[in-house]
Design an enzyme around this catalytic site. Structure first.
Site, PDB file in Angstrom:
ATOM      1  N   SER A 174       0.838  -1.191   0.000  1.00 61.83           N
ATOM      2  CA  SER A 174       0.000   0.000   0.000  1.00 61.83           C
ATOM      3  C   SER A 174       0.881   1.252   0.000  1.00 61.83           C
ATOM      4  CB  SER A 174      -0.870  -0.027   1.258  1.00 61.83           C
ATOM      5  OG  SER A 174      -2.020   0.755   1.103  1.00 61.83           O
TER       6      SER A 174
ATOM      7  N   GLN B  72       1.671   6.388  -6.531  1.00 59.46           N
ATOM      8  CA  GLN B  72       0.422   7.089  -6.249  1.00 59.46           C
ATOM      9  C   GLN B  72       0.617   8.580  -6.511  1.00 59.46           C
ATOM     10  OE1 GLN B  72      -1.146   7.637  -2.146  1.00 59.46           O
ATOM     11  NE2 GLN B  72      -2.919   6.508  -2.870  1.00 59.46           N
TER      12      GLN B  72
ATOM     13  N   TYR C 228      -8.197  14.322   0.504  1.00 59.76           N
ATOM     14  CA  TYR C 228      -7.376  15.112  -0.405  1.00 59.76           C
ATOM     15  C   TYR C 228      -8.243  15.611  -1.575  1.00 59.76           C
ATOM     16  CZ  TYR C 228      -4.005  13.182   2.772  1.00 59.76           C
ATOM     17  OH  TYR C 228      -3.364  12.836   3.924  1.00 59.76           O
TER      18      TYR C 228
HETATM   19  C1  LIG Z   1       3.415   5.630   7.322  1.00 60.23           C
HETATM   20  C2  LIG Z   1       2.129   5.599   6.533  1.00 60.23           C
HETATM   21  C3  LIG Z   1       2.001   6.399   5.416  1.00 60.23           C
HETATM   22  C4  LIG Z   1       0.836   6.344   4.634  1.00 60.23           C
HETATM   23  N1  LIG Z   1       0.773   7.061   3.474  1.00 60.23           N
HETATM   24  C5  LIG Z   1      -0.254   6.855   2.602  1.00 60.23           C
HETATM   25  C6  LIG Z   1      -0.205   7.377   1.289  1.00 60.23           C
HETATM   26  O1  LIG Z   1       0.766   7.992   0.858  1.00 60.23           O
HETATM   27  N2  LIG Z   1      -1.277   7.144   0.499  1.00 60.23           N
HETATM   28  C7  LIG Z   1      -2.364   6.421   0.906  1.00 60.23           C
HETATM   29  O2  LIG Z   1      -3.299   6.231   0.138  1.00 60.23           O
HETATM   30  N3  LIG Z   1      -2.400   5.879   2.142  1.00 60.23           N
HETATM   31  C8  LIG Z   1      -1.365   6.051   2.981  1.00 60.23           C
HETATM   32  N4  LIG Z   1      -1.356   5.430   4.193  1.00 60.23           N
HETATM   33  C9  LIG Z   1      -2.437   4.473   4.502  1.00 60.23           C
HETATM   34  C10 LIG Z   1      -1.977   3.059   4.113  1.00 60.23           C
HETATM   35  O3  LIG Z   1      -1.730   2.946   2.735  1.00 60.23           O
HETATM   36  C11 LIG Z   1      -3.025   2.005   4.533  1.00 60.23           C
HETATM   37  O4  LIG Z   1      -4.197   2.245   3.804  1.00 60.23           O
HETATM   38  C12 LIG Z   1      -3.309   2.043   6.023  1.00 60.23           C
HETATM   39  O5  LIG Z   1      -2.110   2.091   6.757  1.00 60.23           O
HETATM   40  C13 LIG Z   1      -4.137   0.832   6.462  1.00 60.23           C
HETATM   41  O6  LIG Z   1      -3.496  -0.367   6.082  1.00 60.23           O
HETATM   42  P1  LIG Z   1      -2.580  -1.231   7.095  1.00 60.23           P
HETATM   43  O7  LIG Z   1      -3.432  -1.585   8.284  1.00 60.23           O
HETATM   44  O8  LIG Z   1      -2.171  -2.426   6.295  1.00 60.23           O
HETATM   45  O9  LIG Z   1      -1.411  -0.376   7.495  1.00 60.23           O
HETATM   46  C14 LIG Z   1      -0.237   5.510   5.015  1.00 60.23           C
HETATM   47  C15 LIG Z   1      -0.110   4.749   6.183  1.00 60.23           C
HETATM   48  C16 LIG Z   1       1.059   4.768   6.920  1.00 60.23           C
HETATM   49  C17 LIG Z   1       1.181   3.890   8.146  1.00 60.23           C
END
Ligand SMILES: Cc1cc2nc3c(=O)[nH]c(=O)nc-3n(C[C@H](O)[C@H](O)[C@H](O)COP(=O)(O)O)c2cc1C
Length: 398
Positions: free
Chosen positions: A28, A106, A193
């Site tokens: 992600s 992205q 956003y």
């Molecule tokens: C450090 C960090 C940075 C993130 N940056 C983005 C991003 O640039 N774009 C986005 O769509 N989501 C971003 N997210 C959300 C993640 O892509 C993901 O949707 C969210 O952490 C939930 O998934 P997970 O439980 O597997 O971490 C970010 C999350 C984290 C922890």
């Protein structure tokens, strides 16, 4: 090795347009707030993203990368508003691809949620104190002059001419991403956003053709998608990360998402990447969908069932291989996106393969896999002989 199972949906290849991902695991997008300050990617990004590719993920999506300086969230976000950004990104995309993974990036415009501090500086709006250390606030833009929450600046309401100019920036950025070698362009249409801000009635109070009815609120993001699809090569896949719902009264709903995604697919979007929330920045109000394990699976399932022609990704607290497999087997998604668990274990995909298909190091990079494969027998011999890593110390014989 005797496989645990002869088949796993997680490890079925997936063909989208001009490429085939070796499995359904997608890293992600995760902002790292670590560019050189002018949006340029550096060795940190190469290594951080590269280790996910070495770790076996089928698709690796680079973090939200801004289409113009004012479209960043923080000063140290990645950017792709200049041709000078292309070369370091090309190195990253090429490395990911050389490991057998599909490189993606992205694209984002932060809109009214820009001008923000990095997490370790507070994650709030930039202040005069930040300006004193070289990170000045900047004017933000949005569909309406509405602040996203207490303490956040009021954005400038975009004119129709400014909307048209902004759409051209998206298309230019997408062309640079394709030129850098990314096979997936993922549009950040979630988390409040700019694209999301136009969709949600919580942030869009316009009375012109970009606001009011659902059709009008969908107009700007659909124009962005249309402009990008016309500008990038046919073999380049378009993913759209969507907040499927705001989770707030009066906000964007799952039903709205079904209508919107139907239009996205008609415009050439290949994958709907299902997330939620973020429409406003006020964390004290009840804005959050409950965050249990695989918490977006009900929403990705709804999109998969009700939008024909869409491949669907889901994200959110998917942490175990068996859980990821179950999400796919249940028909809740086609792609499993993983964020924080990848930060914890960049080799998650290799570990998942062993858990689901039986221990094997065949898919690992040979620099590690060759040795680890040899070690399996040695470890088994020791354990069969009754020895554990602690035996020597428990006996006190050293
Ligand atoms: C450090 C960090 C940075 C993130 N940056 C983005 C991003 O640039 N774009 C986005 O769509 N989501 C971003 N997210 C959300 C993640 O892509 C993901 O949707 C969210 O952490 C939930 O998934 P997970 O439980 O597997 O971490 C970010 C999350 C984290 C922890």
């Amino acid at each position: 090795m005797v496989p645990k199972s002869s088949a796993s949906m997680l490890f079925e290849p997936l063909t989208i347009r001009g490429f085939t991902a070796p499995n359904r695991v997608m890293v992600s997008p995760m902002q790292q707030y670590s560019s050189d300050g002018d949006g340029t990617a550096n060795d940190f990004h190469l290594v951080q993203l590269g280790r996910f590719a070495l770790g076996g993920a089928g698709m690796v999506i680079a973090e939200a990368t801004a289409i113009e300086p004012a479209g960043r969230m923080s000063h140290t976000d990645l950017g792709i508003w200049s041709d000078d950004h292309i070369a370091p990104l090309t190195r990253i995309a090429a490395f990911i691809e050389a490991q057998g993974a599909i490189p993606g990036i992205q694209l984002v415009h932060a809109g009214r949620k820009g001008s923000m501090q990095a997490p370790w500086d507070g994650m709030g709006p930039l202040t005069d104190a930040d300006a004193a250390r070289g990170e000045a606030p900047w004017p933000t833009i949005g569909p309406s002059a509405l602040s996203p929450g207490g303490g956040w600046p009021v954005p400038h309401e975009m004119s129709e001419a400014e909307i048209a100019a902004n759409i051209a920036l998206w298309a230019d950025a997408a062309c640079r991403a394709a030129a850098a070698g990314f096979r997936i362009i993922d549009l950040h249409g979630a988390h409040g956003y700019l694209l999301h801000a136009f969709l949600s009635p919580l942030s869009n109070r316009r009375t012109d053709r970009y606001g009011g009815s659902l059709v009008n609120r969908m107009r700007y993001p659909l124009e962005v998608v249309r402009a990008i699809r016309a500008a990038i090569p046919q073999g380049c896949a378009l993913f759209y990360r969507l907040s499927v719902l705001d989770g707030i009264d009066g906000g964007w709903t799952v039903e709205d998402s079904v209508a919107f995604c139907t239009e996205l697919v008609a415009e050439g979007v290949d994958v709907i990447d299902c997330s939620s929330g973020g429409a406003i920045s006020d964390r004290s109000s009840n804005t959050r969908v409950r965050r249990g394990f695989a918490f977006h699976a009900p929403y990705s399932r709804a999109i998969k069932q009700d939008v024909s022609g869409a491949l669907v990704a889901t994200v959110g607290l998917i942490v175990e291989p068996e859980q990821a497999e179950a999400v796919l087997q249940a028909g809740d998604a086609d792609i499993i996106a993983i964020g924080r668990e990848m930060l914890s274990d960049p080799n998650w995909t290799h570990r998942a393969r062993s858990a689901l298909l039986g221990e094997s190091y065949d898919a690992w990079p040979r620099e590690a896999g060759w040795w680890l494969d040899k070690r399996v027998g040695a470890l088994r011999q020791l354990r069969d002989g009754g020895e554990t890593p602690m035996t020597r110390y428990q006996r006190g014989s050293h």
